[in-house]
Write an enzyme that holds these catalytic residues in place. Structure first.
Site, mmCIF file in Angstrom:
data_model
loop_
_atom_site.group_PDB
_atom_site.id
_atom_site.type_symbol
_atom_site.label_atom_id
_atom_site.label_comp_id
_atom_site.label_asym_id
_atom_site.label_seq_id
_atom_site.Cartn_x
_atom_site.Cartn_y
_atom_site.Cartn_z
ATOM 1 N N ASP A 1 -8.126 2.595 4.397
ATOM 2 C CA ASP A 1 -7.186 2.053 5.382
ATOM 3 C C ASP A 1 -7.805 2.114 6.782
ATOM 4 O O ASP A 1 -8.149 3.195 7.267
ATOM 5 C CB ASP A 1 -5.918 2.909 5.294
ATOM 6 C CG ASP A 1 -4.746 2.310 6.040
ATOM 7 O OD1 ASP A 1 -4.931 1.308 6.745
ATOM 8 O OD2 ASP A 1 -3.642 2.860 5.913
ATOM 9 N N ASP B 1 2.248 -4.094 7.132
ATOM 10 C CA ASP B 1 3.023 -3.357 6.133
ATOM 11 C C ASP B 1 4.338 -4.045 5.785
ATOM 12 O O ASP B 1 5.057 -4.524 6.664
ATOM 13 C CB ASP B 1 3.345 -1.956 6.652
ATOM 14 C CG ASP B 1 2.094 -1.114 6.789
ATOM 15 O OD1 ASP B 1 0.987 -1.671 6.844
ATOM 16 O OD2 ASP B 1 2.233 0.114 6.847
HETATM 17 C C1 GLA Z 1 -0.958 1.778 6.885
HETATM 18 C C2 GLA Z 1 -0.997 1.082 5.528
HETATM 19 C C3 GLA Z 1 0.110 1.608 4.635
HETATM 20 C C4 GLA Z 1 -0.012 3.109 4.477
HETATM 21 C C5 GLA Z 1 -0.005 3.748 5.858
HETATM 22 C C6 GLA Z 1 -0.297 5.233 5.857
HETATM 23 O O1 GLA Z 1 0.199 1.453 7.607
HETATM 24 O O2 GLA Z 1 -0.882 -0.295 5.713
HETATM 25 O O3 GLA Z 1 0.063 0.976 3.376
HETATM 26 O O4 GLA Z 1 -1.194 3.421 3.786
HETATM 27 O O5 GLA Z 1 -1.001 3.168 6.707
HETATM 28 O O6 GLA Z 1 -0.218 5.696 7.171
#
Ligand code: GLA
Length: 530
Positions: free
Chosen positions: A280, A342
Site C-alpha cells: 500500500d 477506498d
Molecule cells: C489504504 C488502503 C486500504 C487499507 C488502508 C489501511 O487506505 O486503500 O485498503 O489498506 O490503507 O490504512
C-alpha cells in the site's frame, strides 16, 4: 518514585520550560506511529508542515506548552484524498472536518505521555518521543532502473479471499484472524472459492535489532498464524508499504512499512509462509515523487524481491489507481492493482467506483487484474439489492473478490450473495473477456460480457431511485455460432436461480431501485426455435 518526588520533578520541568523544537513520534502501544516536526516559540507550539513527507495522515498541530502541560490540536480533513482521479471517477465527496486533541504532561525533554482524542473516537494513550530527523523523514533511496519483472504465474483467475480492513480497520488481533479462517472453512466460503485470508494494516510494531520486521502485541507470532491458516486448507496474506509507514488506522497512526528493507521483508514474509502481499503506497508519497516512473520503480523493487524469495506470492498493488496503473502494474510483477480510492459501505461509494471501471475492463487478464477494492457485502450499510448489484458488477468486471465482512456472523442473505456459484463463475471464467456497456438510458444500464462456452452474462442495472423497466435486444448478443434465431436461447436468472422464458426480439425486466437482474444467456443444445 514517590508522588512527592514526582511533583517536585514536575515543578522543576515547568520552571525550566523544555523546548519541544525538533522531531517527534507519537507512538501507541500495539498501534501506529505518527512522525512530525515541532517548533516552539515561548509557550506556543506548532508543527512544521512536512510538505507531504513522513508517514501518517496528520494535519497541522497548534497549541501550547504551559507549566509542563502540553495541549495540541490538529484539524484535518478525512479521508485523505490522493491527487490523481482514478478510472474516470468523479471527484470525492467534500471531506468531513474532524479534530484531534493531544494532552500530556512533560516527563522529560525527550518523552511526554499523551492522550489523544480524535472526534468520534475513543481516547488513545501513547507517548511523544523525540526522534532524529532521519527517523522522522527518511531520505530518498534511489530506485532501480525500470525493467519488466517476469510473471510469477499466480492468480490465473481473480483472487478470492477475505481481508480485515473493511470490517476491522486496525482494531483486530491474531485471534480474530484465526476465527475468520475457521469461519471461512465452516461457512462454505472456502468451498465457494474464497482462499486467501489477508491481514491488512495493524499487525506490526517495528523492527528488531537486526532490522527484521516484527509483529506487535496483538500479533505475537506471524509464522504461527500462517501455520494455523494453512492448517485450515487456506492461504494467508500480509500487508506492507513501499513507504516507511503504512497509511493510518484508528490506533494513532501508520505502522511499519518496508522502505529500505524490501528484500529483507520479502524474505521474512516467505520464511513465515505467507502467500500474498498487499503493498500500500501510503507514506511512500513522502519519499518518492508521485510520477509513474517513481511508483513503478517502488513497486518493481518489491516485485523483484518477492520473486527472489522463490516462494510463490500473489502481489497486490495498492496505490489507488494513480498514474494509470492498469497500463504498467503487470510490469512490476503485480497480480492485481487497485484502480480507485477506498470503497465505503455506502451505495454512493460502491456505485461511483463500480460503474467507473468499465472503460478499463480490457486491461484485466489472467494473472493481472483491475482491483476496484474489496467487497462490502454483509457490512450493513447497503440493502440486499445494492449488495447484489455490488457482487454482480465486481463479477462482470473480473474483479478480485475479497470479502470484507465478519465471516463469523453472516446472515443467510449475505451468504446467498457472497456464495452464489453462478455469479462467481462469471468472475472466475477461465477465458475472461471485458465487460461492455450495451446501452445506457437515464439511470438504467445494460452490461454484457461474453463468457466461455458460447454464453453471455447480461446485467440489467437500475441505478435510479424508483423501480425501472429495462430491456435489451437479444440479437445484440453476438454468438459466434451463427444467428441465434435458428436456435433456442437458454436464459437463466442468476439471482432468482430460475430459467427465464424469452420470446420475441427483446427481453424486458422490472428491476428494483439500485438493483440488478443478472442473466446467463446461452444456446440450448439440440435444435429448435422460438
Ligand atoms: C489504504 C488502503 C486500504 C487499507 C488502508 C489501511 O487506505 O486503500 O485498503 O489498506 O490503507 O490504512
Amino acid at each position: 518514585m514517590t508522588p512527592v518526588l514526582l511533583l517536585f520533578l514536575g515543578a522543576l520541568v515547568s520552571s525550566a520550560q523544555v523546548d519541544l523544537t525538533g522531531y517527534w513520534a507519537f507512538r501507541v502501544k500495539d498501534g501506529g506511529v505518527n512522525f512530525f516536526q515541532l517548533q516552539q516559540t515561548g509557550d506556543n507550539v506548532t508543527s512544521v508542515p512536512s510538505a507531504g513527507r513522513g508517514g501518517g495522515r496528520g494535519g497541522t498541530l497548534a497549541g501550547t506548552l504551559r507549566d509542563g502541560k502540553l495541549h495540541l490540536v490538529t484539524v484535518f480533513d478525512t479521508p485523505a484524498p490522493a491527487p490523481a482521479a482514478a478510472a474516470g471517477q468523479t471527484s470525492a465527496q467534500p471531506p468531513a472536518r474532524r479534530e484531534t486533541v493531544y494532552e500530556g504532561v512533560v516527563e522529560n525533554a525527550n518523552r511526554i505521555p499523551v492522550t489523544m482524542q480524535a472526534t468520534g473516537r475513543d481516547p488513545l494513550k501513547g507517548t511523544y518521543e523525540r526522534v532524529t530527523r532521519e527517523e522522522a523523514f527518511p531520505a530518498r533511496i534511489p530506485l532501480p532502473e525500470l525493467r519488466d519483472v517476469p510473471d510469477n504465474g499466480m492468480a490465473r483467475t481473480p483472487p478470492m479471499g477475505w481481508n480485515s480492513w473493511n470490517k476491522f480497520q486496525d482494531v483486530f488481533d491474531d485471534a480474530t484472524v484465526r476465527q475468520m479462517a475457521d469461519a471461512m472453512a465452516s461457512s462454505g466460503m472456502s468451498k465457494a472459492g474464497y482462499t486467501y485470508i489477508v491481514v491488512d494494516e495493524g499487525w506490526t510494531s517495528g523492527r528488531d535489532a537486526n532490522g527484521n520486521i516484527v509483529g506487535n502485541g496483538k500479533f505475537p507470532n506471524m509464522k504461527a498464524l500462517a501455520d494455523y491458516v494453512h492448517s485450515k486448507g487456506l492461504k494467508i496474506g500480509i500487508y506492507s508499504s513501499p513507504g516507511p509507514q503504512s497509511c493510518s488506522g484508528k490506533m494513532g497512526g501508520g505502522y511499519q512499512g518496508s522502505y529500505g528493507h524490501e528484500e529483507q521483508d520479502a524474505r521474512t514474509f516467505a520464511e513465515w509462509g505467507y502467500d500474498y502481499l498487499k503493498y500500500d503506497w501510503c507514506s511512500a508519497g513522502g519519499v518518492y515523487g508521485s510520477t509513474r516512473e517513481e511508483e513503478q520503480g517502488a513497486y518493481q523493487k518489491m516485485g523483484e524481491a518477492l520473486l527472489k524469495t522463490g516462494r510463490p506470492m500473489v502481489y497486490s498493488l495498492c496505490q489507488y489507481g494513480s498514474a494509470d496503473v492498469w497500463k504498467w502494474g503487470a510490469k512490476t510483477g503485480g497480480n492485481l492493482w487497485r484502480t480507485t480510492f477506498d470503497i465505503g459501505d455506502r451505495w454512493e461509494s460502491m456505485e461511483r467506483i463500480g460503474f467507473a471501471q468499465i472503460d478499463i475492463a480490457g486491461y484485466a487478464q489472467p494473472g493481472h487484474w483491475n482491483d476496484p477494492d474489496m467487497l462490502e457485502v454483509g457490512n450493513g450499510g447497503m440493502t440486499a439489492d445494492e449488495y447484489r448489484t455490488h457482487m454482480s458488477l465486481w463479477c462482470l468486471l473480473s474483479a478480485p473478490l475479497m470479502a470484507g465482512n465478519d465471516l463469523r456472523t453472516m446472515t443467510d442473505e449475505t451468504k446467498s450473495i457472497l456464495m452464489n456459484p453462478d455469479v462467481i463463475a462469471i468472475d472466475q471464467d477461465r477465458d475472461p473477456k471485458p465487460v461492455e456497456r450495451l446501452s445506457q438510458q437515464g439511470r438504467s444500464e445494460v452490461l454484457v460480457r461474453p463468457l466461455s462456452g458460447s454464453a453471455f452474462a447480461v446485467g440489467l442495472f437500475n441505478r435510479g431511485d424508483q423501480p425501472a423497466e429495462i430491456s435489451f435486444r437479444l440479437d445484440a448478443l453476438k454468438f459466434n455460432t451463427g444467428l441465434y434465431g435458428f436456435r433456442r436461447l437458454q436464459v437463466q436468472d442468476l439471482w432468482r436461480h430460475e430459467p427465464v422464458q424469452v420470446s420475441g426480439d427483446t427481453y424486458t425486466a422490472t428491476v428494483p431501485k439500485h438493483g440488478v437482474v443478472l442473466l446467463r444467456v446461452s444456446i440450448a443444445s439440440g435444435r429448435g426455435g422460438f
